[in-house]
Design a protein around this motif. Structure first.
Motif, short mmCIF file in Angstrom:
data_model
loop_
_atom_site.label_atom_id
_atom_site.label_comp_id
_atom_site.label_asym_id
_atom_site.label_seq_id
_atom_site.Cartn_x
_atom_site.Cartn_y
_atom_site.Cartn_z
N ARG A 264 91.91 -52.93 1.99
CA ARG A 264 90.48 -52.67 2.04
C ARG A 264 90.07 -52.12 3.39
O ARG A 264 89.21 -51.25 3.48
CB ARG A 264 89.72 -53.96 1.78
N TYR A 265 90.65 -52.68 4.39
CA TYR A 265 90.35 -52.22 5.74
C TYR A 265 90.70 -50.74 5.86
O TYR A 265 89.92 -49.94 6.39
CB TYR A 265 91.12 -53.06 6.74
N ALA A 266 91.87 -50.39 5.37
CA ALA A 266 92.30 -48.99 5.44
C ALA A 266 91.29 -48.09 4.73
O ALA A 266 90.96 -47.01 5.19
CB ALA A 266 93.68 -48.84 4.82
N LYS A 267 90.79 -48.58 3.63
CA LYS A 267 89.82 -47.81 2.86
C LYS A 267 88.51 -47.63 3.64
O LYS A 267 87.91 -46.57 3.64
CB LYS A 267 89.55 -48.50 1.54
N ARG A 268 88.09 -48.70 4.29
CA ARG A 268 86.87 -48.61 5.08
C ARG A 268 87.05 -47.61 6.23
O ARG A 268 86.13 -46.88 6.57
CB ARG A 268 86.53 -49.99 5.66
N GLN A 269 88.23 -47.62 6.79
CA GLN A 269 88.49 -46.66 7.86
C GLN A 269 88.41 -45.23 7.35
O GLN A 269 87.85 -44.36 8.00
CB GLN A 269 89.88 -46.92 8.45
N LEU A 270 88.98 -45.03 6.18
CA LEU A 270 88.91 -43.71 5.56
C LEU A 270 87.45 -43.28 5.41
O LEU A 270 87.08 -42.16 5.75
CB LEU A 270 89.57 -43.76 4.18
N THR A 271 86.64 -44.17 4.91
CA THR A 271 85.22 -43.87 4.74
C THR A 271 84.60 -43.48 6.08
O THR A 271 83.85 -42.52 6.17
CB THR A 271 84.47 -45.09 4.18
N TRP A 272 84.93 -44.24 7.07
CA TRP A 272 84.36 -43.98 8.39
C TRP A 272 84.75 -42.59 8.91
O TRP A 272 83.91 -41.82 9.36
CB TRP A 272 84.81 -45.05 9.39
N PHE A 273 86.01 -42.29 8.84
CA PHE A 273 86.50 -41.05 9.45
C PHE A 273 86.21 -39.82 8.61
O PHE A 273 86.13 -38.72 9.13
CB PHE A 273 87.98 -41.16 9.77
N ARG A 274 86.07 -40.01 7.32
CA ARG A 274 85.75 -38.87 6.46
C ARG A 274 84.41 -38.26 6.86
O ARG A 274 84.12 -37.12 6.57
CB ARG A 274 85.68 -39.32 4.99
N LYS A 275 83.59 -39.10 7.46
CA LYS A 275 82.26 -38.66 7.84
C LYS A 275 82.27 -37.71 9.03
O LYS A 275 81.34 -36.93 9.21
CB LYS A 275 81.46 -39.91 8.20
N ARG A 276 83.28 -37.80 9.83
CA ARG A 276 83.35 -36.95 11.02
C ARG A 276 83.84 -35.59 10.61
O ARG A 276 85.00 -35.41 10.25
CB ARG A 276 84.29 -37.56 12.05
N ASN A 277 82.96 -34.61 10.70
CA ASN A 277 83.41 -33.33 10.16
C ASN A 277 84.33 -32.54 11.08
O ASN A 277 84.90 -31.55 10.66
CB ASN A 277 82.23 -32.47 9.68
N GLU A 278 84.50 -33.02 12.31
CA GLU A 278 85.48 -32.33 13.16
C GLU A 278 86.90 -32.86 12.90
O GLU A 278 87.86 -32.37 13.47
CB GLU A 278 85.12 -32.48 14.63
N MET A 279 87.00 -33.83 12.02
CA MET A 279 88.31 -34.43 11.73
C MET A 279 89.29 -33.42 11.14
O MET A 279 88.96 -32.69 10.22
CB MET A 279 88.11 -35.59 10.74
N ILE A 280 90.46 -33.40 11.70
CA ILE A 280 91.53 -32.57 11.16
C ILE A 280 92.53 -33.51 10.52
O ILE A 280 93.14 -34.34 11.20
CB ILE A 280 92.20 -31.75 12.28
N TRP A 281 92.68 -33.37 9.23
CA TRP A 281 93.54 -34.31 8.51
C TRP A 281 95.00 -33.86 8.50
O TRP A 281 95.29 -32.68 8.26
CB TRP A 281 93.06 -34.49 7.08
N LEU A 282 95.85 -34.80 8.75
CA LEU A 282 97.29 -34.54 8.71
C LEU A 282 97.89 -35.35 7.58
O LEU A 282 97.37 -36.41 7.23
CB LEU A 282 97.95 -34.97 10.02
#
Length: 307
Positions: A264-282
């Motif tokens: 669940r924690y991992a999922k919450r982190q995903l939610t958090w970081f998905r919001k940052r539009n400068e995020m470059i996903w690897l």
RNA sequence: GGGUAGGUGGCCGAGUGGCUAAAGGCGGCAGACUGUAAAUCUGUUCUCAUUUGAGUACGAUGGUUCGAAUCCAUCCCUGCCCA
């Protein structure tokens, strides 16, 4: 440059490889690795894993101490400056979104500590008079902020009251002030992700490994050494182990619980970081070589070097 | 073999004739997040159409009834007790 990640395993070795490649040093961005004597359950990198790369913001706070974003911001920033002075590249690694934001959004926190007594007082009042009462009071002070806060969100309701009590300003006003500074560093944010089922499998496995490595022993030591441990006890893996040690659940139940909370924690982190539009996903399943290649290419292209 | 309690949505569990696509909890999914953040909180969760709607569903089959998860019959399965 900054690098964040929300996966429990894999970011550590990737970040260290990257540091070796680009002559960088690592600033942890993890609210729990900060604490001393909590290594197995927080997956803090060992000396060996660090491969000679200097790490900041790891094992530096006593588990009985209270540590806040504002503390983090100040110290992490100092670390970053120190690294830059050495002409090296700071690599911020970790999954605590709130902490990361304090850095990349350059949020300024007023120099006031937490008034523990006042907080206790509010908690008692919530107990006696009901949270609704406090909510109403907070609404009187800062309706704008309260519109976004649930009537059940005790922590945030109390915080609104607290801010007003200590600074005479509303949360809304305070937040505007906190962003008055310009962002100081150039940065990139990279995130590791992978297919959900694979991610969850990895998390489960990671927990089994922690148990094998002696998580239970570590927790026993920890509570013996720090009987008044507070913040640190919020940590996944630790609170469940304590319950197990108090015979509130079986070992199997504990392990399952830790796995579930970690997922669940991992999922919450995903939610958090998905919001940052400068995020470059690897892709977390890619080889480190490939991911590092992508990172280097990104940095070069935009020609952003330091931080 | 006899007695008895029971079989409800992914799981647990309420519900004893219409207000029931079925309380609540768990799990899942999605979201929020500025000094406790690995914390805290919110929404959603049978299928399809997505405005009203339609279909399928409470072990199985058949029956009673205008109407059943709820009543009756038979069968299947599970727990406990006696042989």
């Amino acid at each position: 440059m900054l690098y964040a990640d929300q996966q429990l395993h894999g970011k550590t070795s990737l970040s260290i490889s990257l540091a070796q490649k680009i002559d960088g040093e690592i600033v942890s961005c993890d609210s729990m690795q900060i604490y001393k004597d909590m290594n197995i359950g927080t997956a803090t990198p060992t000396q060996e894993e660090m491969r000679g790369i200097k790490h900041y913001m790891i094992n530096c706070v006593d588990p009985e101490e209270r540590f806040s974003v504002s503390d983090y911001k100040r110290q992490a920033e100092k670390s970053i400056e120190e690294i830059l002075k050495k002409d090296k590249i700071p690599i911020v690694v970790g999954g605590t979104g709130l902490y990361l934001n304090s850095l990349v959004d350059e949020i300024e926190y007023p120099e006031i500590g937490i008034d523990e007594d006042y907080r206790i007082k509010l908690n008692n009042r919530a107990e006696k008079e009901g949270l609704g009462k406090l909510y109403d009071e907070a609404y009187q002070i800062d309706p704008e902020a309260m519109e976004k806060i649930s009537q059940n969100d005790k922590k945030r309701i109390i915080r609104v009251l607290e801010i007003y009590y200590q600074t005479g300003k509303t949360k809304t006003q305070q937040e505007i002030l906190s962003r008055k500074n310009e962002v100081r560093f150039d940065y990139y944010i990279f995130g590791l992700n992978m297919e959900r089922t694979v991610l969850y499998e990895r998390i489960n496995k990671r927990v089994d490994i922690m148990i094998e490595q002696g998580l239970i022993e570590e927790v026993k030591e920890l509570v013996k050494k720090h009987p008044k441990i507070k913040t640190a006890m919020q940590s996944i893996g630790y609170k469940e182990t304590v319950e197990y040690l108090e015979n509130k659940m079986t070992k199997e139940e504990m392990i399952e619980k830790i796995k579930q909370e970690s997922r669940r924690y991992a999922k919450r982190q995903l939610t958090w970081f998905r919001k940052r539009n400068e995020m470059i996903w690897l892709n977390g399943l890619e080889s480190h070589e490939e991911n590092i290649r992508i990172i280097l290419e990104t940095i070069k292209k935009e020609k952003c070097k330091e931080v």
